[in-house]
Design an enzyme around this catalytic site. Structure first.
Site, PDB file in Angstrom:
ATOM      1  N   LEU A 256       0.864  -1.172   0.000  1.00 54.52           N
ATOM      2  CA  LEU A 256       0.000   0.000   0.000  1.00 54.52           C
ATOM      3  C   LEU A 256       0.906   1.230   0.000  1.00 54.52           C
ATOM      4  O   LEU A 256       1.983   1.210   0.599  1.00 54.52           O
ATOM      5  CB  LEU A 256      -0.909   0.037   1.233  1.00 54.52           C
ATOM      6  CG  LEU A 256      -1.986  -1.046   1.358  1.00 54.52           C
ATOM      7  CD1 LEU A 256      -2.740  -0.895   2.684  1.00 54.52           C
ATOM      8  CD2 LEU A 256      -2.963  -0.986   0.195  1.00 54.52           C
ATOM      9  N   ASP A 257       0.471   2.305  -0.663  1.00 51.23           N
ATOM     10  CA  ASP A 257       1.251   3.534  -0.656  1.00 51.23           C
ATOM     11  C   ASP A 257       1.421   4.049   0.772  1.00 51.23           C
ATOM     12  O   ASP A 257       0.595   3.765   1.653  1.00 51.23           O
ATOM     13  CB  ASP A 257       0.572   4.604  -1.512  1.00 51.23           C
ATOM     14  CG  ASP A 257       0.542   4.221  -2.982  1.00 51.23           C
ATOM     15  OD1 ASP A 257       1.365   3.391  -3.391  1.00 51.23           O
ATOM     16  OD2 ASP A 257      -0.309   4.766  -3.711  1.00 51.23           O
ATOM     17  N   LYS A 258       2.456   4.824   0.970  1.00 48.72           N
ATOM     18  CA  LYS A 258       2.769   5.318   2.309  1.00 48.72           C
ATOM     19  C   LYS A 258       1.591   6.073   2.924  1.00 48.72           C
ATOM     20  O   LYS A 258       1.265   5.878   4.098  1.00 48.72           O
ATOM     21  CB  LYS A 258       3.999   6.236   2.245  1.00 48.72           C
ATOM     22  CG  LYS A 258       4.415   6.812   3.588  1.00 48.72           C
ATOM     23  CD  LYS A 258       5.671   7.661   3.470  1.00 48.72           C
ATOM     24  CE  LYS A 258       6.082   8.227   4.831  1.00 48.72           C
ATOM     25  NZ  LYS A 258       7.312   9.048   4.746  1.00 48.72           N
TER      26      LYS A 258
END
Length: 437
Positions: A256-258
């Site tokens: 998942l993106d930050k």
């Protein structure tokens, strides 16, 4: 009044070309006869000289003396002399001397260090090359990125002075490299970080990741390898994680993106890792995100089927405008439409069939409706009131309004279907309430 030189009426269509040709032919023949008579008289007086040899050096006295000059001009066949041109005064600006073929850079093999320093002399072929480019060719086992890092850290000197990546070499310089060109690979270390574990068994774990936490670090430096989800997993699960992803990514099957929160599955052994990875590749599992976008989408549902690839200008972004990208499919459905004092927004449920980097974010941007808080893809930093007000009542979200809310999969060992749900985090629910007023 007609001119006196005009042909009589009825003969104006007649051409004088034939008469002109006749006169020209007669003159040419007369000149040829005169030349034949003159040549015969000259031969009778001087005799036959057809076997006489001529000294060509006398004929070439107008040529340039140096044939190696790339701007050489010789006397032409008519015997006239061409004007001498120098490199400083060229008649044709595009004329350039031939450049010699570049010499091959020799690879420096078995370069052993002495007291931790590798020393060598730059060869003549390195002339006019950048320092980093030359080192990358001479030492192909070291990447150019690593070479530049060594130079930035002051570990490369040229003739005793600190080198710069853009330094142009002349050949013959003394180059010293201090330290190991290829450092030992990093490995993640355990850290006591808060972790929201939704589910756990002997094969897998499902984590509710918070926004702001990177899933795993890159191979850059030890300082960057802190505060990640992997660090927290190592602390909570120890060595009970799959090793298929390498020492920097134990247990990680997907990302998942930050600044995206929500559900992420982790493998605790290599068999589970392989089967989960196959499920992602064959699209046998279901992932649903909740997203809030700027503006009002016209339709109640739709699909974005646009390939995603790296933006060649801004390397941190992805784009749908380049050919040759990887297939990416996002299906969206409207949950709620908001029209308040801060403008219009649309709350969406997004089901992705593929898992490309920044897929939902770049797909929403392609529709002209960026995700709230996603400044990388065009969202404003602040959400201002539509009507002017003396008070600053703008809203700010320090993350993307994107949350992995649902994850359905098949257990890799038992085959049992598993369904997981995660409610909106408090900061996203609070922003929705403010926008609705």
């Amino acid at each position: 009044m007609p001119s006196k030189n005009m042909l009589p009426k009825g003969k104006r269509r007649h051409s004088v070309r034939a008469e002109y040709r006749k006169i020209r032919t007669e003159l040419t023949e007369a000149r040829a006869r005169e030349k034949e008579l003159a040549d015969a008289a000259h031969l009778a007086q001087n005799g036959d000289q057809s076997t006489e040899m001529w000294d060509t050096a006398e004929l070439m006295h107008d040529a340039l003396p140096n044939p190696s000059n790339p701007y050489l001009r010789i006397a032409n066949t008519a015997g006239t002399r061409n004007e001498i041109q120098t490199p400083a005064e060229r008649r044709y600006e595009g004329l350039k001397p031939l450049e010699p073929a570049p010499q091959e850079i020799h690879v420096l093999e078995d370069l052993e260090p002495e007291a931790g320093i590798r020393s060598f002399i730059a060869e003549a072929a390195a002339a006019k090359m950048r320092l980093d480019a030359y080192l990358a060719k001479a030492l192909p086992q070291i990447s150019r990125g690593r070479v530049q890092l060594l130079i930035e850290n002051g570990q490369v000197t040229v003739n005793g002075s600190k080198g710069k990546a853009s330094h142009k070499l002349r050949g013959g310089e003394q180059i010293d490299i201090e330290g190991e060109p290829n450092p030992a690979p990093l490995r993640a270390e355990p850290e006591d970080l808060p972790l929201d574990i939704v589910y756990e068994d002997d094969d897998l774990a499902v984590i509710n990741k918070a926004a702001g936490m990177t899933v795993h670090a890159g191979a850059g430096s030890l300082e960057d390898n802190r505060g990640t989800l992997v660090n927290a997993l190592l602390f909570h699960f120890g060595q009970k994680l799959s090793t298929s992803g390498g020492e920097l990514r134990p247990g990680i099957v997907h990302r998942l993106d930050k600044q995206t929160s929500g559900l992420i599955v982790v493998a605790k052994n290599d068999i589970a890792h392989r089967k989960l990875a196959e499920s992602f590749a064959s699209r046998d599992l279901r992932k649903v995100y909740i997203a809030l976008v700027h503006g009002n989408l016209k339709s109640d549902e739709g699909t974005v089927d646009l390939p995603v690839s790296r933006d060649i200008v801004r390397r941190t972004r992805m784009t749908t405008r380049r050919a040759g990208g990887r297939q990416a499919i996002s299906n969206w459905r409207v949950i709620e439409r908001i029209d308040g004092a801060h403008g219009k927004f649309t709350l969406l449920e997004v089901h992705i069939e593929t898992g490309r980097t920044h897929q939902i974010r770049v797909h929403m941007q392609s529709l002209g409706h960026p995700i709230v808080g996603d400044t990388l893809y065009g969202a404003p930093h602040h959400i201002a009131l539509i009507t002017r007000s003396s008070a600053d009542e703008s809203l700010t979200l320090q993350r993307n309004f994107l949350h992995a809310a649902e994850l359905d999969l098949t257990h890799p060992r038992t085959g049992k279907p598993l369904e997981f749900r995660s409610p909106l985090p408090a900061e996203l629910a609070s922003l929705l309430d403010q926008l609705r007023t």
